[in-house]
Design an enzyme around this catalytic site. Structure first.
Site, mmCIF file in Angstrom:
data_model
loop_
_atom_site.group_PDB
_atom_site.id
_atom_site.type_symbol
_atom_site.label_atom_id
_atom_site.label_comp_id
_atom_site.label_asym_id
_atom_site.label_seq_id
_atom_site.Cartn_x
_atom_site.Cartn_y
_atom_site.Cartn_z
ATOM 1 N N LYS A 1 44.210 42.389 58.316
ATOM 2 C CA LYS A 1 44.744 43.750 58.519
ATOM 3 C C LYS A 1 44.194 44.437 59.776
ATOM 4 O O LYS A 1 44.924 45.154 60.454
ATOM 5 C CB LYS A 1 44.453 44.634 57.303
ATOM 6 C CG LYS A 1 45.270 44.282 56.073
ATOM 7 C CD LYS A 1 44.998 45.287 54.961
ATOM 8 C CE LYS A 1 45.673 44.897 53.676
ATOM 9 N NZ LYS A 1 45.532 45.904 52.616
ATOM 10 N N ASP B 1 49.682 51.296 52.191
ATOM 11 C CA ASP B 1 48.898 51.339 50.945
ATOM 12 C C ASP B 1 48.798 52.756 50.381
ATOM 13 O O ASP B 1 48.902 52.970 49.174
ATOM 14 C CB ASP B 1 47.486 50.778 51.171
ATOM 15 C CG ASP B 1 47.499 49.265 51.329
ATOM 16 O OD1 ASP B 1 48.428 48.608 50.818
ATOM 17 O OD2 ASP B 1 46.570 48.728 51.977
#
Ligand code: ATR
Length: 285
Positions: free
Chosen positions: A75, A111
């Protein structure tokens, strides 16, 4: 997925290392079928040392993908290597969703949106208090802190075994975020309307510490980003103590929505059939 779809549809990926346990292909595959779209979404395992080359092949069109999801451990690198990271991912220093647009690689992090959409759906009054407590200061807690702050909570208390990590996040996310050691938990939850576990405590059936949730506000909601098991030991305790609970599976499902919409052009719905599909898959493993 048959070959004609692969060739004529739009192709997206989820990459990580390892990636075989990802449930994202099940989620996106469900939506592609439900919406009758000629596209594909598949797991594409890339080791760390090959990630930069993978991103290059994505940018120059050689990979055949229009974009995809990125998970652990890529990420941070995905954020760094993208051409147009948005504001959310710039603050987090991490991206989980990539897409090509006008020849440039755009990046965001969904998220936090997954977290808020899950609570909006399952417990709409979740944002009606001023004080939130977040247990944990690892990678997963960052997007949650950002989302809770951006929803308008006035005080966000991050409690962590290693208080220095919580302090780093308090420094990063601004003056409404405060850091505390574990020993302060009982005190800081007093009057809070939202309690979020972002640690691995209680994951995969491991024992979790006993928490006395009684100082929380009466209408408080307790949620966990761990979704295996669906009802974690912390959620079980909170429910036994009379509090509303929301499990973490919806966060996984909702974080997938913005990416699907970018790649395939249609906003998909998180429905009970999808939820049941993932629960059935969890039961298999
Ligand atoms: P992730 O990126 O999934 O959040 P992580 O960065 O390893 O994973 O963070 C795990 C979180 O769980 C951390 O907040 C960790 O606390 P430390 O920062 O003190 O390590 C917390 N955690 C894990 N095991 C724990 C335990 N047994 N007791 C208390 N906290 C624990």
């Amino acid at each position: 997925m048959d070959d004609s779809r692969e060739t004529h549809g739009v192709n997206a990926f989820v990459t990580g290392y390892p990636i075989r346990h990802s449930r994202s292909p099940l989620i996106h595959g469900y939506w592609l079928k439900q919406l009758g779209l000629a596209g594909s979404y598949r797991a594409h395992e890339v080791p760390v040392e090959e990630f930069a080359a993978f991103i290059s092949s994505l940018k120059d069109g050689e990979s055949g993908f229009v974009g995809g999801n990125v998970t652990i451990p890529h990420k941070e690198l995905a954020f760094k290597l993208s051409d147009r990271p948005d504001e959310l991912s710039r603050e987090l220093g991490a991206s989980n969703t990539l897409w090509l647009q006008d020849g440039l690689l755009h990046a965001t992090n969904t998220d936090g949106r997954g977290f808020t959409a899950n609570l909006d759906e399952r417990h709409p009054s979740w944002d009606q208090s001023d004080r939130a407590v977040i247990l944990g200061a690892g990678g997963a807690s960052r997007a949650i802190i950002q989302a809770v702050r951006d929803r308008g909570f006035k005080e966000i208390h991050v409690v962590n075994r290693t208080v220095e990590r919580a302090q780093e996040l308090a420094n990063r996310f601004g003056e409404r975020v405060h850091a505390h050691p574990m020993a302060a938990l009982g005190e800081v939850i007093s009057g809070a309307g939202l309690f979020i576990n972002t640690t691995s405590l209680g994951m995969d059936g491991e024992a979790a510490p006993r928490i006395d949730f009684s100082p929380l506000a009466e209408a408080a909601v307790v949620t966990d980003i761990v979704y295996i098991p669906l009802k974690t030991p912390l959620l079980t305790q909170a429910e036994e103590q009379g509090f509303a609970i929301v499990d973490g599976l919806g966060m996984l499902l909702h974080q997938a929505v913005p990416g699907f919409e970018k790649w395939f052009g249609t906003r998909p719905a998180v429905d009970e059939t999808l939820r049941a599909l993932i629960i059935a898959d969890m039961d298999k493993h």
